[in-house]
Enzyme design. Structure first.
Site, short mmCIF file in Angstrom:
data_model
loop_
_atom_site.label_atom_id
_atom_site.label_comp_id
_atom_site.label_asym_id
_atom_site.label_seq_id
_atom_site.Cartn_x
_atom_site.Cartn_y
_atom_site.Cartn_z
N ASP A 157 47.17 92.88 23.80
CA ASP A 157 48.60 92.57 23.89
C ASP A 157 49.37 93.87 23.96
OD1 ASP A 157 48.74 89.69 21.74
OD2 ASP A 157 49.31 89.82 23.85
N TYR A 185 51.43 103.75 18.74
CA TYR A 185 50.44 104.79 18.47
C TYR A 185 50.76 106.08 19.22
CZ TYR A 185 47.48 101.22 16.30
OH TYR A 185 46.97 100.23 15.49
N TYR A 238 41.78 103.42 11.95
CA TYR A 238 40.99 103.50 13.19
C TYR A 238 41.79 104.11 14.32
CZ TYR A 238 43.05 99.84 16.23
OH TYR A 238 43.86 99.12 17.08
N ARG A 239 43.10 104.22 14.09
CA ARG A 239 43.99 104.64 15.19
C ARG A 239 45.33 104.89 14.53
NH1 ARG A 239 44.85 100.19 19.97
NH2 ARG A 239 45.92 101.45 21.53
N HIS A 295 58.02 99.86 16.56
CA HIS A 295 57.21 99.84 15.36
C HIS A 295 56.13 100.90 15.47
CE1 HIS A 295 55.21 97.23 18.35
NE2 HIS A 295 54.13 97.86 17.92
#
Lengths: 540, 204
Positions: A151, A92, A484-485, A398
């Site tokens: 995590d 993110y 959401y993010r 990722h």
């Protein structure tokens, strides 16, 4: 030539850096190439391209007062700053800002655990406190509380909560912003404010009661750029006496509908912790077996009847739900019996009792358990391989595509169909199958999350991934599924989708931004909120 | 193909170290004293599922180095050992592990004022040769050029007699035409993590 913040002269930048050094100490201002390179997004989808976000410097204060002084200096020289906690927001955006040339405000030296109370079940921490740190503190002091953990466990409690991060435990505890209580914030003008009960000097309820009196402003500082959070409270779970899991397996594809209805009923009534949906045929994170792959590969795809037949002949079921119970031994065992009654009406349903732990867990139990579900932070997530039909080569990281869908079986089936079509239309190996299930980290919604690979040495693949994600965001928005993010690369597009009433929410954010941060120094561009002077421009 | 003992003796000759005893005997690190101080390596981490890393770990043990095994998941290594060690102060840690392990440990080390000073990515090529892509402190990269054809022994020997270095960096790419049979394919990497400032290197 060192990178400068946008619209800042070399002279002003040099003066600002000198003043930063005077506040935090010479050794805690980083300007060398090697040091600033550490603030690149380790999972950047632009690695090696001109759009890759780079920082000009980093400053690491050790107290809220130092943060305030740094913010005031940044305002004086109009230096864009980007606060990070432990900088571990991988997938993110990591530790990189939205605006190249920003100065990272590295808060990891604010690493004090202020208070943990195991009778009233809360903690107050600073941004540099990682989940590992709080866990060690709780274990060493023998405190009977459990923090909900994500995590991996190396992230910051505050950083995770402020980005709406989530975990694996019971109810609202695993929505980390939801379970926060009270914060201390350095505003863009350097003022230090405490919210909720923290605004009442001498109040002992800062981390117990959310609201204080008057408007509740905490949300402004989550996924936002209205201030720098320097302390935050969290509600903690009382350490349970026991933990039990059970799995419910249903035979038909459409059984997901009553399965989710039952899961919702149990979870929203406080009977179970995080429900974990899956498919014995290969759902979230699991590939189909070779025979099933050949069925799926048939021209025109497989019919539901063929898939259900395969599920029946292999005696595996189509979907599953693992339920988790926390509490006294008698209670969890009774709750499992009750849960079976809730699902008994599904024709052909099967039940398997899973792990039972009476705490403290033995080393063998701990080794076998899903550690995050019982509040044990760890790094095992990094052992999950990224090889797939989508990309058979090992990846360097990722990014996440994380659309929120309704908490229903119907929504799961619809999302499967819609996103499988996207991959078909783009002629790409699909990350979605008829067995894909959402993640259930949110307490009151599902997230139909997908992980897309990024590489440090494959610009072409990264470009394809970015195009895919942009298309997924668009398709999701068309169906009312917003993210959401999301990483900075997509924050503008994602927030553009929240467009009700001619982008009224964006306009509200901008009004607040202009009032609170007229120089636009904090986290420019975060979640689509740009300083006034930068709106409408092309930015990197 | 020369045997491993000859390669190791070449390595030691290049670093002006005394010759080794027979390979199955422990090696007293004091005999490996450089002309000058050496950097103390506190821990050597090896991936327990890799034959190459295990062989390296055995060599490192023979050199008197403290070796810790890790099986992909760094949790216990981090939580039980390295976080405690690094909270006491900077320490030099080296390893031959999966690249995901290095990614985790390097990221955690950066938080504690340490940096990755040496990295060698190993790959088994389709033609049976082995490739080492080496980068880091120039002095260490230059040393790697000497033992490139016997990485397992050579890297262990380097760690046992690790010279202090300066910040200047370099990189190189070495090919071993006859790699040792213990090689296994996979993204293995050799590495050295040490304090950010050369002045903080622990010397003995």
């Amino acid at each position: 030539m060192p990178l400068l913040p946008p619209n800042v002269s070399a002279t002003n930048f040099s003066q600002a850096v000198s003043q930063f050094r005077a506040v935090v100490g010479q050794e805690w201002v980083f300007t060398s190439d090697d040091d600033v390179a550490l603030y690149k997004d380790a999972y950047s989808p632009f690695w090696g391209e001109k759009e890759e976000i780079l920082v000009s410097a980093a400053v690491a204060p050790s107290t809220a007062e130092e943060v305030s002084q740094v913010v005031r200096i940044a305002n004086t020289f109009k230096i864009p700053i980007y606060p990070i906690s432990t900088g571990k927001n991988l997938g993110y955006g990591g530790s990189a800002p939205n605006l190249s040339g920003s100065v990272v405000l590295d808060l990891k030296r604010l690493n004090r655990i202020i208070e943990v109370d195991d009778k009233r079940h809360f903690a107050i921490v600073e941004p540099g406190v990682a989940y590992f740190d709080l866990y060690r503190h709780i274990q060493e002091k023998g405190l009977r509380v459990q923090a909900d953990v994500p995590d991996p466990g190396w992230g910051s409690l505050i950083g995770n909560a402020l980005d709406h991060g989530v975990g694996y435990g019971f109810g609202g505890f695993r929505d980390h912003f939801y379970s926060h209580c009270g914060m201390e914030v350095v505003l863009p003008n350097g003022d230090i404010v405490r919210t909720g009960m923290g605004a009442l000097p001498g109040a002992k309820t800062w981390a117990e009661y959310h609201y204080g009196a008057g408007p509740y402003v905490d949300g402004l500082f989550s996924q936002g750029n209205f201030g720098v959070v320097t302390k935050m409270g969290f509600h903690l779970l009382p350490a349970p006496e026991a933990y039990l899991t059970g799995t419910v397996i249903v035979p038909k594809r459409n059984d997901i509908i009553p399965l989710v209805e039952g899961g919702n009923r149990l979870e929203h009534a406080g009977v179970i912790g995080m429900p974990e949906y899956g498919s014995p045929l290969g759902g979230f994170g699991g590939p189909p077996d070779p025979e099933l792959r050949s069925i799926l590969a048939k021209p025109g795809g497989a019919s539901v009847a063929e898939l259900e037949q395969h599920a029946e002949t292999t005696n595996r079921g189509f979907f599953s739900l693992t339920v988790q119970f926390y509490g006294g031994e008698k209670v969890v065992r009774a709750q499992w019996e009750y849960a079976k009654e809730v699902f008994a009406g599904i024709r052909g349903v099967k039940f398997n009792e899973g792990d039972f732990i009476k705490f403290p867990a033995t080393p063998e139990q701990l080794e076998k358990a899903h550690k995050v579900a019982i509040g044990v932070p760890n790094m095992s997530i990094f052992t999950i391989g990224a090889r797939s039909a989508f990309n058979p080569s090992p990846t360097d990281g990722h990014l996440w595509f994380s659309p929120i869908i309704p908490k229903s079986g119907e929504a799961i089936l619809e999302a499967q169909d819609v996103f499988m079509k996207v991959f078909r239309d783009m002629n790409m190996p699909s990350l979605v199958s008829p067995f894909s299930v959402p993640a259930t980290w949110m307490f009151r919604a599902f997230v139909f999350i997908m992980g897309l690979p990024v590489y440090r040495n494959n610009i072409e693949q990264n470009k394809k991934t970015r195009e895919l994600v942009k298309h997924l965001i668009q398709v999701g928005a068309e169906h009312g599924w917003g993210e959401y993010r999301t990483p900075p690369a997509f924050q503008q597009q994602v927030t553009d989708a929240y467009s009700y009433n001619n982008h009224a929410l964006r306009r509200l954010h901008e009004t607040l931004k202009d009032a609170m941060d007229p120089n636009g120094i904090i986290s420019a561009g975060r979640y689509g909120i740009w300083p006034k002077q930068m709106r409408g421009q092309t930015k990197v | 193909m020369s045997n491993r003992r000859e390669f190791l003796q070449l390595t030691l000759a290049a670093s002006a170290l005394p010759a080794l005893a027979a390979r199955n005997e422990p090696i007293d690190p004091e005999r490996l004293a450089l002309n000058g101080p050496r950097v103390r390596v506190d821990d050597v981490i090896v991936e327990s599922t890799s034959p190459m890393a295990i062989a390296f770990g055995n060599e490192a043990t023979r050199f008197g180095l403290e070796v810790q095994g890790v099986t992909d998941d760094v949790t216990d290594l981090w939580y039980q050992h390295l976080s405690v060690r690094w909270n006491r102060g900077p320490a030099v840690v080296a390893g031959l592990t999966l690249s995901t392990t290095l990614f985790c440990l390097e990221t955690l080390a950066n938080d504690r004022g340490m940096r990755l000073w040496f990295r060698a990515d190993h790959a088994a090529l389709a033609n049976g040769q082995a490739q080492h892509e080496v980068s880091g402190a120039r002095r260490l990269v230059d040393r790697a050029a000497v033992f490139q054809r016997d990485w397992v022994c050579g890297f262990a020997g380097l760690l046992a007699a690790l010279p202090p270095w300066q910040p200047e960096k370099s990189q190189s790419n070495f090919i071993d035409p006859f790699p040792d049979p213990v090689w296994a394919p996979g993204p293995m990497v050799s590495w050295i993590i040490a304090p950010r400032s050369a002045a903080q290197l622990p010397l003995v």
